[in-house]
Design an enzyme around this catalytic site. Structure first.
Site, PDB file in Angstrom:
ATOM      1  N   TYR A  56      -0.806 -27.599  10.157  1.00 26.13           N
ATOM      2  CA  TYR A  56      -0.959 -26.169   9.883  1.00 26.13           C
ATOM      3  C   TYR A  56      -2.329 -25.665  10.348  1.00 26.13           C
ATOM      4  O   TYR A  56      -3.363 -26.024   9.788  1.00 26.13           O
ATOM      5  CB  TYR A  56      -0.766 -25.863   8.392  1.00 26.13           C
ATOM      6  CG  TYR A  56       0.593 -26.290   7.854  1.00 26.13           C
ATOM      7  CD1 TYR A  56       1.728 -26.249   8.660  1.00 26.13           C
ATOM      8  CD2 TYR A  56       0.732 -26.756   6.556  1.00 26.13           C
ATOM      9  CE1 TYR A  56       2.964 -26.647   8.174  1.00 26.13           C
ATOM     10  CE2 TYR A  56       1.963 -27.148   6.066  1.00 26.13           C
ATOM     11  CZ  TYR A  56       3.076 -27.097   6.892  1.00 26.13           C
ATOM     12  OH  TYR A  56       4.294 -27.491   6.414  1.00 26.13           O
ATOM     13  N   HIS A 120       6.282 -35.828   8.515  1.00 29.04           N
ATOM     14  CA  HIS A 120       6.446 -34.391   8.799  1.00 29.04           C
ATOM     15  C   HIS A 120       7.469 -34.129   9.911  1.00 29.04           C
ATOM     16  O   HIS A 120       7.251 -34.473  11.060  1.00 29.04           O
ATOM     17  CB  HIS A 120       5.091 -33.794   9.194  1.00 29.04           C
ATOM     18  CG  HIS A 120       5.053 -32.303   9.112  1.00 29.04           C
ATOM     19  ND1 HIS A 120       3.897 -31.582   9.258  1.00 29.04           N
ATOM     20  CD2 HIS A 120       6.024 -31.389   8.862  1.00 29.04           C
ATOM     21  CE1 HIS A 120       4.161 -30.291   9.127  1.00 29.04           C
ATOM     22  NE2 HIS A 120       5.451 -30.156   8.900  1.00 29.04           N
TER      23      HIS A 120
HETATM   24  P1  NAD Z   1       7.516 -18.517   2.917  1.00 27.47           P
HETATM   25  O1  NAD Z   1       8.967 -18.210   2.877  1.00 27.47           O
HETATM   26  O2  NAD Z   1       6.844 -18.982   1.696  1.00 27.47           O
HETATM   27  O3  NAD Z   1       6.834 -17.196   3.510  1.00 27.47           O
HETATM   28  C1  NAD Z   1       5.503 -17.037   3.756  1.00 27.47           C
HETATM   29  C2  NAD Z   1       5.279 -15.610   4.207  1.00 27.47           C
HETATM   30  O4  NAD Z   1       5.666 -14.737   3.136  1.00 27.47           O
HETATM   31  C3  NAD Z   1       3.820 -15.302   4.503  1.00 27.47           C
HETATM   32  O5  NAD Z   1       3.762 -14.392   5.589  1.00 27.47           O
HETATM   33  C4  NAD Z   1       3.349 -14.606   3.238  1.00 27.47           C
HETATM   34  O6  NAD Z   1       2.294 -13.713   3.465  1.00 27.47           O
HETATM   35  C5  NAD Z   1       4.586 -13.880   2.797  1.00 27.47           C
HETATM   36  N1  NAD Z   1       4.604 -13.630   1.356  1.00 27.47           N
HETATM   37  C6  NAD Z   1       4.532 -14.554   0.351  1.00 27.47           C
HETATM   38  N2  NAD Z   1       4.550 -13.922  -0.835  1.00 27.47           N
HETATM   39  C7  NAD Z   1       4.655 -12.607  -0.593  1.00 27.47           C
HETATM   40  C8  NAD Z   1       4.717 -11.449  -1.413  1.00 27.47           C
HETATM   41  N3  NAD Z   1       4.715 -11.525  -2.745  1.00 27.47           N
HETATM   42  N4  NAD Z   1       4.830 -10.248  -0.817  1.00 27.47           N
HETATM   43  C9  NAD Z   1       4.844 -10.138   0.541  1.00 27.47           C
HETATM   44  N5  NAD Z   1       4.787 -11.187   1.383  1.00 27.47           N
HETATM   45  C10 NAD Z   1       4.685 -12.406   0.808  1.00 27.47           C
HETATM   46  O7  NAD Z   1       7.296 -19.568   4.120  1.00 27.47           O
HETATM   47  P2  NAD Z   1       6.276 -20.747   4.358  1.00 27.47           P
HETATM   48  O8  NAD Z   1       4.896 -20.371   4.026  1.00 27.47           O
HETATM   49  O9  NAD Z   1       6.585 -21.239   5.716  1.00 27.47           O
HETATM   50  O10 NAD Z   1       6.774 -21.880   3.357  1.00 27.47           O
HETATM   51  C11 NAD Z   1       6.060 -22.226   2.193  1.00 27.47           C
HETATM   52  C12 NAD Z   1       5.381 -23.562   2.342  1.00 27.47           C
HETATM   53  O11 NAD Z   1       6.340 -24.597   2.449  1.00 27.47           O
HETATM   54  C13 NAD Z   1       4.496 -23.743   3.579  1.00 27.47           C
HETATM   55  O12 NAD Z   1       3.239 -23.134   3.394  1.00 27.47           O
HETATM   56  C14 NAD Z   1       4.446 -25.248   3.686  1.00 27.47           C
HETATM   57  O13 NAD Z   1       3.526 -25.768   2.767  1.00 27.47           O
HETATM   58  C15 NAD Z   1       5.865 -25.643   3.255  1.00 27.47           C
HETATM   59  N6  NAD Z   1       6.759 -25.820   4.424  1.00 27.47           N
HETATM   60  C16 NAD Z   1       6.921 -27.088   4.903  1.00 27.47           C
HETATM   61  C17 NAD Z   1       7.701 -27.298   6.019  1.00 27.47           C
HETATM   62  C18 NAD Z   1       7.865 -28.707   6.535  1.00 27.47           C
HETATM   63  O14 NAD Z   1       7.375 -29.642   5.941  1.00 27.47           O
HETATM   64  N7  NAD Z   1       8.541 -28.905   7.639  1.00 27.47           N
HETATM   65  C19 NAD Z   1       8.319 -26.238   6.666  1.00 27.47           C
HETATM   66  C20 NAD Z   1       8.159 -24.966   6.146  1.00 27.47           C
HETATM   67  C21 NAD Z   1       7.363 -24.764   5.028  1.00 27.47           C
END
Ligand code: NAD
Length: 318
Positions: A56, A120
Site C-alpha cells: 500500500y 498477499h
Molecule cells: P473500502 O470499501 O473500505 O473503501 C475505502 C474508500 O471509502 C476510501 O476512499 C475512503 O475514503 C472511503 N470511505 C470510507 N469511509 C467513508 C465514509 N464514512 N464516507 C465517505 N467515504 C468513506 O475499501 P478499502 O480501503 O480498499 O478496503 C479496506 C481495507 O481492507 C484496506 O485498507 C486494506 O487494509 C484491506 N484490503 C485488503 C485487500 C487484500 O488483502 N487483497 C484488498 C482490499 C482491501
C-alpha cells in the site's frame, strides 16, 4: 463495539476493523496528521484490529501506521500485515523474500511481532510455490514466535479454497476476501460453510467496494466495469435523495453477517472512521438496504476477477 472470535486464532476482534491502505495514499494524497488521528480515533472507539501491507503506497501505509502506533500500548490492537506483493505487477512469494519482508514490515511499523501475517493476493502466485515454499516459511516464523497467526488474502474465492484444500489443518488460520460481500455482491456468503469447515476465520474487506459505494465514487485505477459504476451511481443518488449516507448501509450490511468475523474499512479521515463506527453500532436499516440492493440487482455478483488464469473465479462481467 461488538467483537467476534477470529476462527481458531483466539483473537477476539471488533466487527468493524481498520484497513490502513488509505494511509499510503491509495485513494489520493493524505494529510499525515489526519491519518494518524484516524488510527487513534479507531482505537479509541473500540476497533482493535488493523490491516496493512508493504504494497500500500509502496510501503508508505506501513510507515505512517508505524508513526501512528508509536506510543500506543501494544496490547490495544492486533496488527495484520502481508507479504508477497510489493508493486502493481511485483510479486515474490519465495521463502527468502517473505521472511525478509517480516523484518522490513516490523521495522516500519515499530513492532517486533505481527499478530496475523498474510500471503498477499495469492491469485497472482503459483499455487505450487505458495504451498511448498511460502506457507512453510510462514510456519517457521510462527514456530519461532515472530508472528502469531497465518492468513491468505485474495479476490477470487476459488483461489483461497484451492490452497485450503491442500494444506493440513491449522496451517492457514484466516482468509481475507475483498469486494465479495458488499451491497452489490454476496458471493462470499456461499463459501462461509466451507471456510467454517476448514476452521478458518473470515475477514471481509472493502464494504464500499473500494469506493464504488461512496458519494465520491471510484478512483481511476478501480477495475469496475462502466455498468457497475453507473449502477452504483444510481444507488448513491437514491440514498442522497432519501437523506441517507450509502456508506452507512454498506457498513451495516457487512457487519450484520454473523459468519463474517470482521469487516475492514479504509479511510484516512477521523470523521469518516467515527461515522463508520457509529453506523456499525446503530440499528440496521434493513428497509433501505433492501431498496438499495434492488437498485444494484443488475450488477449483483457481476464483479471483476483477476490473477493467474488457474486462480480466477468464474465471473460473468457486467
Ligand atoms: P473500502 O470499501 O473500505 O473503501 C475505502 C474508500 O471509502 C476510501 O476512499 C475512503 O475514503 C472511503 N470511505 C470510507 N469511509 C467513508 C465514509 N464514512 N464516507 C465517505 N467515504 C468513506 O475499501 P478499502 O480501503 O480498499 O478496503 C479496506 C481495507 O481492507 C484496506 O485498507 C486494506 O487494509 C484491506 N484490503 C485488503 C485487500 C487484500 O488483502 N487483497 C484488498 C482490499 C482491501
Amino acid at each position: 463495539m461488538h467483537y467476534r472470535s477470529l476462527g481458531n486464532t483466539g483473537l477476539e476482534v471488533s466487527v468493524l476493523s481498520y484497513g490502513a491502505s488509505p494511509l499510503g495514499g491509495v485513494f489520493g494524497n493524505i494529510d499525515e496528521a489526519e491519518g494518524i488521528r484516524t488510527v487513534h480515533t479507531a482505537l479509541d472507539h473500540g476497533i482493535n484490529f488493523i490491516d496493512v501491507s508493504p504494497y500500500y503506497g509502496d510501503t508508505k501505509a506501513e510507515s505512517v501506521l508505524g508513526r501512528a502506533l508509536a506510543g500506543v500500548s501494544r496490547d490495544r490492537y492486533y496488527l495484520a500485515t502481508k507479504a508477497g506483493q510489493y508493486g502493481q505487477e511485483e510479486f515474490d512469494f519465495s521463502a527468502a523474500r517473505v521472511t525478509r519482508s517480516l523484518d522490513e514490515s516490523c521495522a516500519r511499523l515499530g513492532v517486533d511481532y505481527i499478530d496475523l501475517f498474510q500471503c498477499h493476493d495469492i491469485e497472482f502466485g503459483d499455487p505450487a510455490q505458495i504451498l511448498s515454499e511460502t506457507l512453510p516459511a510462514l510456519v517457521k516464523l510462527r514456530e519461532a514466535g515472530r508472528i502469531g497467526h497465518i492468513g491468505i488474502t485474495g479476490l477470487p474465492l476459488r483461489a483461497l479454497a484451492n490452497v485450503l484444500d491442500q494444506v493440513g489443518p491449522g496451517v492457514v488460520e484466516t482468509v481475507l476476501s475483498f469486494c465479495r460481500y458488499e451491497l452489490n455482491d454476496t458471493a462470499l456468503e456461499g463459501w462461509l460453510p466451507y471456510f467454517e469447515s476448514k476452521g478458518v476465520g473470515v475477514i471481509n474487506a472493502s464494504p464500499t467496494g473500494m469506493g464504488l459505494l461512496t458519494p465520491r465514487g471510484v478512483r481511476d485505477w478501480h477495475p469496475a466495469t462502466p455498468l457497475m459504476v453507473e449502477t452504483a451511481r444510481q444507488a448513491v443518488a437514491f440514498c442522497a435523495a432519501e437523506g441517507i449516507d450509502i456508506v452507512k448501509l454498506a457498513v451495516q450490511f457487512c457487519v450484520a453477517h454473523p459468519g463474517i468475523v470482521t469487516t475492514l474499512v479504509g479511510t484516512s479521515r477521523p470523521d469518516n472512521i467515527e461515522a463508520n463506527i457509529r453506523y456499525a453500532e446503530e440499528p440496521i436499516d434493513t428497509a433501505m438496504i433492501a431498496r438499495v440492493r434492488e437498485i444494484l440487482a443488475p450488477i449483483h455478483n457481476h464483479n471483476f476477477t483477476r490473477g493467474l488464469p488457474i486462480n480466477r473465479d468464474p465471473i460473468i462481467p457486467a
